[in-house]
Design a protein around this motif. Structure first.
Motif, PDB file in Angstrom:
ATOM      1  N   HIS A 116      -4.636   2.119 -11.080  1.00 29.64           N
ATOM      2  CA  HIS A 116      -3.563   2.297 -10.099  1.00 29.64           C
ATOM      3  C   HIS A 116      -3.317   0.984  -9.373  1.00 29.64           C
ATOM      4  O   HIS A 116      -4.256   0.236  -9.097  1.00 29.64           O
ATOM      5  CB  HIS A 116      -3.931   3.360  -9.060  1.00 29.64           C
ATOM      6  CG  HIS A 116      -3.772   4.757  -9.565  1.00 29.64           C
ATOM      7  ND1 HIS A 116      -4.767   5.411 -10.243  1.00 29.64           N
ATOM      8  CD2 HIS A 116      -2.714   5.624  -9.496  1.00 29.64           C
ATOM      9  CE1 HIS A 116      -4.339   6.633 -10.577  1.00 29.64           C
ATOM     10  NE2 HIS A 116      -3.109   6.782 -10.136  1.00 29.64           N
ATOM     11  N   GLU A 117      -2.059   0.749  -9.082  1.00 26.79           N
ATOM     12  CA  GLU A 117      -1.700  -0.368  -8.211  1.00 26.79           C
ATOM     13  C   GLU A 117      -1.299   0.216  -6.865  1.00 26.79           C
ATOM     14  O   GLU A 117      -0.787   1.335  -6.792  1.00 26.79           O
ATOM     15  CB  GLU A 117      -0.498  -1.126  -8.780  1.00 26.79           C
ATOM     16  CG  GLU A 117      -0.831  -1.922 -10.017  1.00 26.79           C
ATOM     17  CD  GLU A 117       0.384  -2.626 -10.625  1.00 26.79           C
ATOM     18  OE1 GLU A 117       0.177  -3.368 -11.583  1.00 26.79           O
ATOM     19  OE2 GLU A 117       1.522  -2.415 -10.154  1.00 26.79           O
ATOM     20  N   PHE A 118      -1.526  -0.557  -5.816  1.00 29.96           N
ATOM     21  CA  PHE A 118      -1.092  -0.146  -4.477  1.00 29.96           C
ATOM     22  C   PHE A 118       0.101  -1.004  -4.096  1.00 29.96           C
ATOM     23  O   PHE A 118      -0.009  -2.234  -4.098  1.00 29.96           O
ATOM     24  CB  PHE A 118      -2.252  -0.306  -3.482  1.00 29.96           C
ATOM     25  CG  PHE A 118      -3.370   0.680  -3.734  1.00 29.96           C
ATOM     26  CD1 PHE A 118      -4.279   0.485  -4.764  1.00 29.96           C
ATOM     27  CD2 PHE A 118      -3.500   1.822  -2.952  1.00 29.96           C
ATOM     28  CE1 PHE A 118      -5.286   1.396  -5.022  1.00 29.96           C
ATOM     29  CE2 PHE A 118      -4.515   2.746  -3.198  1.00 29.96           C
ATOM     30  CZ  PHE A 118      -5.408   2.532  -4.230  1.00 29.96           C
ATOM     31  N   ILE A 130       5.733  -4.492  -3.439  1.00 33.35           N
ATOM     32  CA  ILE A 130       4.825  -5.647  -3.512  1.00 33.35           C
ATOM     33  C   ILE A 130       3.438  -5.124  -3.850  1.00 33.35           C
ATOM     34  O   ILE A 130       2.901  -4.285  -3.114  1.00 33.35           O
ATOM     35  CB  ILE A 130       4.764  -6.376  -2.153  1.00 33.35           C
ATOM     36  CG1 ILE A 130       6.157  -6.836  -1.708  1.00 33.35           C
ATOM     37  CG2 ILE A 130       3.784  -7.552  -2.208  1.00 33.35           C
ATOM     38  CD1 ILE A 130       6.219  -7.255  -0.235  1.00 33.35           C
ATOM     39  N   GLU A 131       2.859  -5.621  -4.925  1.00 31.18           N
ATOM     40  CA  GLU A 131       1.522  -5.169  -5.313  1.00 31.18           C
ATOM     41  C   GLU A 131       0.487  -5.849  -4.422  1.00 31.18           C
ATOM     42  O   GLU A 131       0.340  -7.063  -4.459  1.00 31.18           O
ATOM     43  CB  GLU A 131       1.253  -5.509  -6.785  1.00 31.18           C
ATOM     44  CG  GLU A 131      -0.109  -5.030  -7.238  1.00 31.18           C
ATOM     45  CD  GLU A 131      -0.536  -5.620  -8.581  1.00 31.18           C
ATOM     46  OE1 GLU A 131       0.317  -5.874  -9.443  1.00 31.18           O
ATOM     47  OE2 GLU A 131      -1.758  -5.821  -8.745  1.00 31.18           O
ATOM     48  N   VAL A 132      -0.236  -5.043  -3.644  1.00 24.18           N
ATOM     49  CA  VAL A 132      -1.249  -5.622  -2.756  1.00 24.18           C
ATOM     50  C   VAL A 132      -2.668  -5.257  -3.192  1.00 24.18           C
ATOM     51  O   VAL A 132      -3.639  -5.639  -2.527  1.00 24.18           O
ATOM     52  CB  VAL A 132      -1.020  -5.221  -1.283  1.00 24.18           C
ATOM     53  CG1 VAL A 132       0.259  -5.872  -0.752  1.00 24.18           C
ATOM     54  CG2 VAL A 132      -0.968  -3.710  -1.113  1.00 24.18           C
ATOM     55  N   GLY A 133      -2.786  -4.541  -4.294  1.00 23.27           N
ATOM     56  CA  GLY A 133      -4.125  -4.232  -4.791  1.00 23.27           C
ATOM     57  C   GLY A 133      -4.038  -3.472  -6.090  1.00 23.27           C
ATOM     58  O   GLY A 133      -2.983  -2.931  -6.444  1.00 23.27           O
ATOM     59  N   GLN A 134      -5.146  -3.474  -6.796  1.00 23.15           N
ATOM     60  CA  GLN A 134      -5.186  -2.725  -8.053  1.00 23.15           C
ATOM     61  C   GLN A 134      -6.628  -2.328  -8.345  1.00 23.15           C
ATOM     62  O   GLN A 134      -7.555  -3.109  -8.112  1.00 23.15           O
ATOM     63  CB  GLN A 134      -4.631  -3.583  -9.199  1.00 23.15           C
ATOM     64  CG  GLN A 134      -4.622  -2.828 -10.524  1.00 23.15           C
ATOM     65  CD  GLN A 134      -3.653  -3.418 -11.529  1.00 23.15           C
ATOM     66  OE1 GLN A 134      -3.252  -4.564 -11.412  1.00 23.15           O
ATOM     67  NE2 GLN A 134      -3.296  -2.641 -12.531  1.00 23.15           N
ATOM     68  N   ILE A 135      -6.792  -1.110  -8.840  1.00 24.67           N
ATOM     69  CA  ILE A 135      -8.126  -0.664  -9.249  1.00 24.67           C
ATOM     70  C   ILE A 135      -8.096  -0.332 -10.740  1.00 24.67           C
ATOM     71  O   ILE A 135      -7.079   0.143 -11.259  1.00 24.67           O
ATOM     72  CB  ILE A 135      -8.609   0.545  -8.410  1.00 24.67           C
ATOM     73  CG1 ILE A 135      -7.588   1.690  -8.426  1.00 24.67           C
ATOM     74  CG2 ILE A 135      -8.872   0.116  -6.965  1.00 24.67           C
ATOM     75  CD1 ILE A 135      -8.038   2.928  -7.655  1.00 24.67           C
TER      76      ILE A 135
HETATM   77 MG    MG Z   1      -2.614  -6.183 -10.725  1.00 26.00          MG
END
Ligand code: MG
Ligand code: ATP
Length: 451
Positions: free
Chosen positions: A208-210, A282-287
């Motif tokens: 998932h991206e945040f 805007i992607e601010v994180g990813q798991i």
């Molecule tokens: Mg990423």
């Protein structure tokens, strides 16, 4: 901090190279200076925000039971040859040769290095689960660095790595990160929506991206508008409980929210039309959960309950610490400048002295300053000779959420003015009341768990 002694090189002109609000405002507010393409110096005001974001990330990671450490920026190419990524990574990797002719690289991420640490020191399932993380500079030689710190070449990232015996345990680690990320962004005054994403070059099954919704975001997103109504808030989710963490993930992922990479028009069509939204983020994180992708080729194995040697299940989880500075500004600014959320603001309050040199005004400012500093809420004190209008313009530009204005006329009646940057509303009150109000406002934003 007295403004007369600080280093706050604000710009009057709008820099022409900046295309989006956050980049323009960071330059104008004297937060950053470009050193070379996609590489920035963090000037004092910007550095304070970066440190605040970093602190919140640390606090929430430690709260989730994750263990901080620090790995270097420069890495040996040989490790990356073991995983096969030295060749795969391509032009984004900055390759360096040392004086002995050894191939090195400036780390774009740290899966190889952490796997090497793991295999050297962990041999048994008894040492699992384990989550190690660090916050460190990364380098990716982006073809088009742009938007200031949003897409830099050198950037600051939190990257955490999970090691578990089974897929089931690894999914719990994934869900735990999911929850901790929601809490992290909310403390920064941000809504970041988890969206199903594509696994890309790191590879994996679950990711998932945040994303922070913003017109200037680089990702195209499709979502059910009802997802924007869900908050993590202060719920008492137990990080050690797989069921607790899963319940949060289930709630946040029940509604449609995907980036263009995984968007499925047929599934999206089932969302009630009035709630179907297309936008940018805007992607601010990813798991990521990627199983044994690195542990197998690199020999990160442990003995299981039956004495068999098995590769560990891994995940990696990133937060864009430096990108967040820009993302927060994109989400929170107006014509006059930045509007910092209390959680990350460089100073809690601006203290504006309208008549430096006037005994009573100086004394009142000194009193307020000391009272707030004693509470750990040191103001930025504008003690300069500028005109009032210019002082207010600077305050609005740099975006401190609260301003206390002190002038001779008010002080004669024992009053100062407290102004909200967000609403523009002002209220007259005694110096004591103004101090008490600021203390109350910041009570929920105090530092929590030391890293
Ligand atoms: Mg990423
Ligand atoms: P992007 O798709 O934006 O290039 P990514 O998916 O390659 O990012 P990850 O490997 O997931 O990035 O890194 C974790 C986080 O680091 C990202 O979610 C993002 O917030 C941040 N990040 C990645 N690349 C950059 C960059 N060039 N500049 C600033 N922050 C970045």
């Amino acid at each position: 901090m007295r403004l007369s002694r600080y280093f706050l090189p604000v710009l009057k002109e709008t820099p022409s190279e900046a295309q989006i609000a956050s980049h323009r405002l960071m330059l104008r507010a004297g937060m950053i200076k470009q050193a070379s393409a996609g590489i920035y110096s963090w000037l004092p005001l910007g550095f304070r925000v970066l440190r605040n974001i970093e602190r919140i990330v640390h606090e929430e990671q430690v709260r989730a039971g994750h263990i901080p450490m620090l790995m270097p920026t420069l890495q040996a190419a040989d490790l990356w040859r073991e995983s096969g990524r030295y060749d795969d990574y391509g032009e984004e990797m900055l390759r360096i040769r040392d004086r002995h002719g050894r191939d090195m690289l400036y780390g774009p991420t740290n899966e190889e290095l952490i796997t090497d640490i793991f295999r050297a020191h962990v041999a048994s399932y008894r040492d699992l689960p384990l989550t190690l993380y660090h916050i460190q500079w990364k380098f990716r030689d982006e073809i088009r660095p742009r938007f200031g710190v949003m897409r830099g070449r050198e950037f600051y990232m939190k990257d955490g790595y999970t090691f578990d015996l089974s897929r089931e345990d690894a999914i719990h680690a994934y869900n735990r990160h999911f929850v901790s990320y929601l809490r992290t962004y909310e403390r920064m005054g941000l809504q970041a929506i988890p969206m199903r994403a594509d696994s890309g070059p790191i590879g994996g099954d679950d990711t998932h991206e945040f994303l922070v919704l913003a017109d200037t975001g680089e990702s195209e997103v499709f979502y059910d508008s009802a997802v924007t109504d869900i908050r993590m808030g202060e719920r008492s989710t137990d990080y050690d409980s797989p069921a607790d963490c899963k319940a949060v993930v289930d709630e946040f992922t029940a509604l449609y929210a995907r980036t263009d990479e995984t968007h499925d028009a047929a599934v999206f069509a089932k969302v009630p039309e009035a709630r179907r939204r297309k936008g940018r983020g805007i992607e601010v994180g990813q798991i990521f959960y990627f199983g044994t992708k690195y542990s197998e080729p690199m020999g990160a194995v442990v003995t299981d309950h039956d004495g068999n040697r098995v590769p560990v299940h891994m995940g990696s989880h990133g937060i864009g610490v430096s990108r967040l500075v820009g993302a927060i500004i994109e989400a929170s600014h107006d014509e006059a400048g930045i509007i910092w959320p209390e959680g990350v603001t460089p100073f809690p309050v601006g203290l504006v002295n309208l008549r430096p040199g006037d005994g009573a005004t100086d004394a009142a400012c000194g009193h307020i300053y000391e009272a707030l500093a004693a509470e750990g809420l040191e103001p930025l004190y504008d003690d300069t000779e500028e005109r009032a209008g210019a002082k207010f313009a600077t305050q609005d530009l740099i975006g401190l959420p609260w301003r206390i204005t002190v002038g001779p006329r008010g002080i004669a009646q024992g009053k100062v003015e407290l102004t909200s940057r967000r609403t523009g509303e002002s209220e007259e009150m005694s110096t004591e009341a103004a101090v008490a109000r600021i203390v109350e406002i910041y009570a929920p934003h105090r530092p929590r768990h030391a890293p």
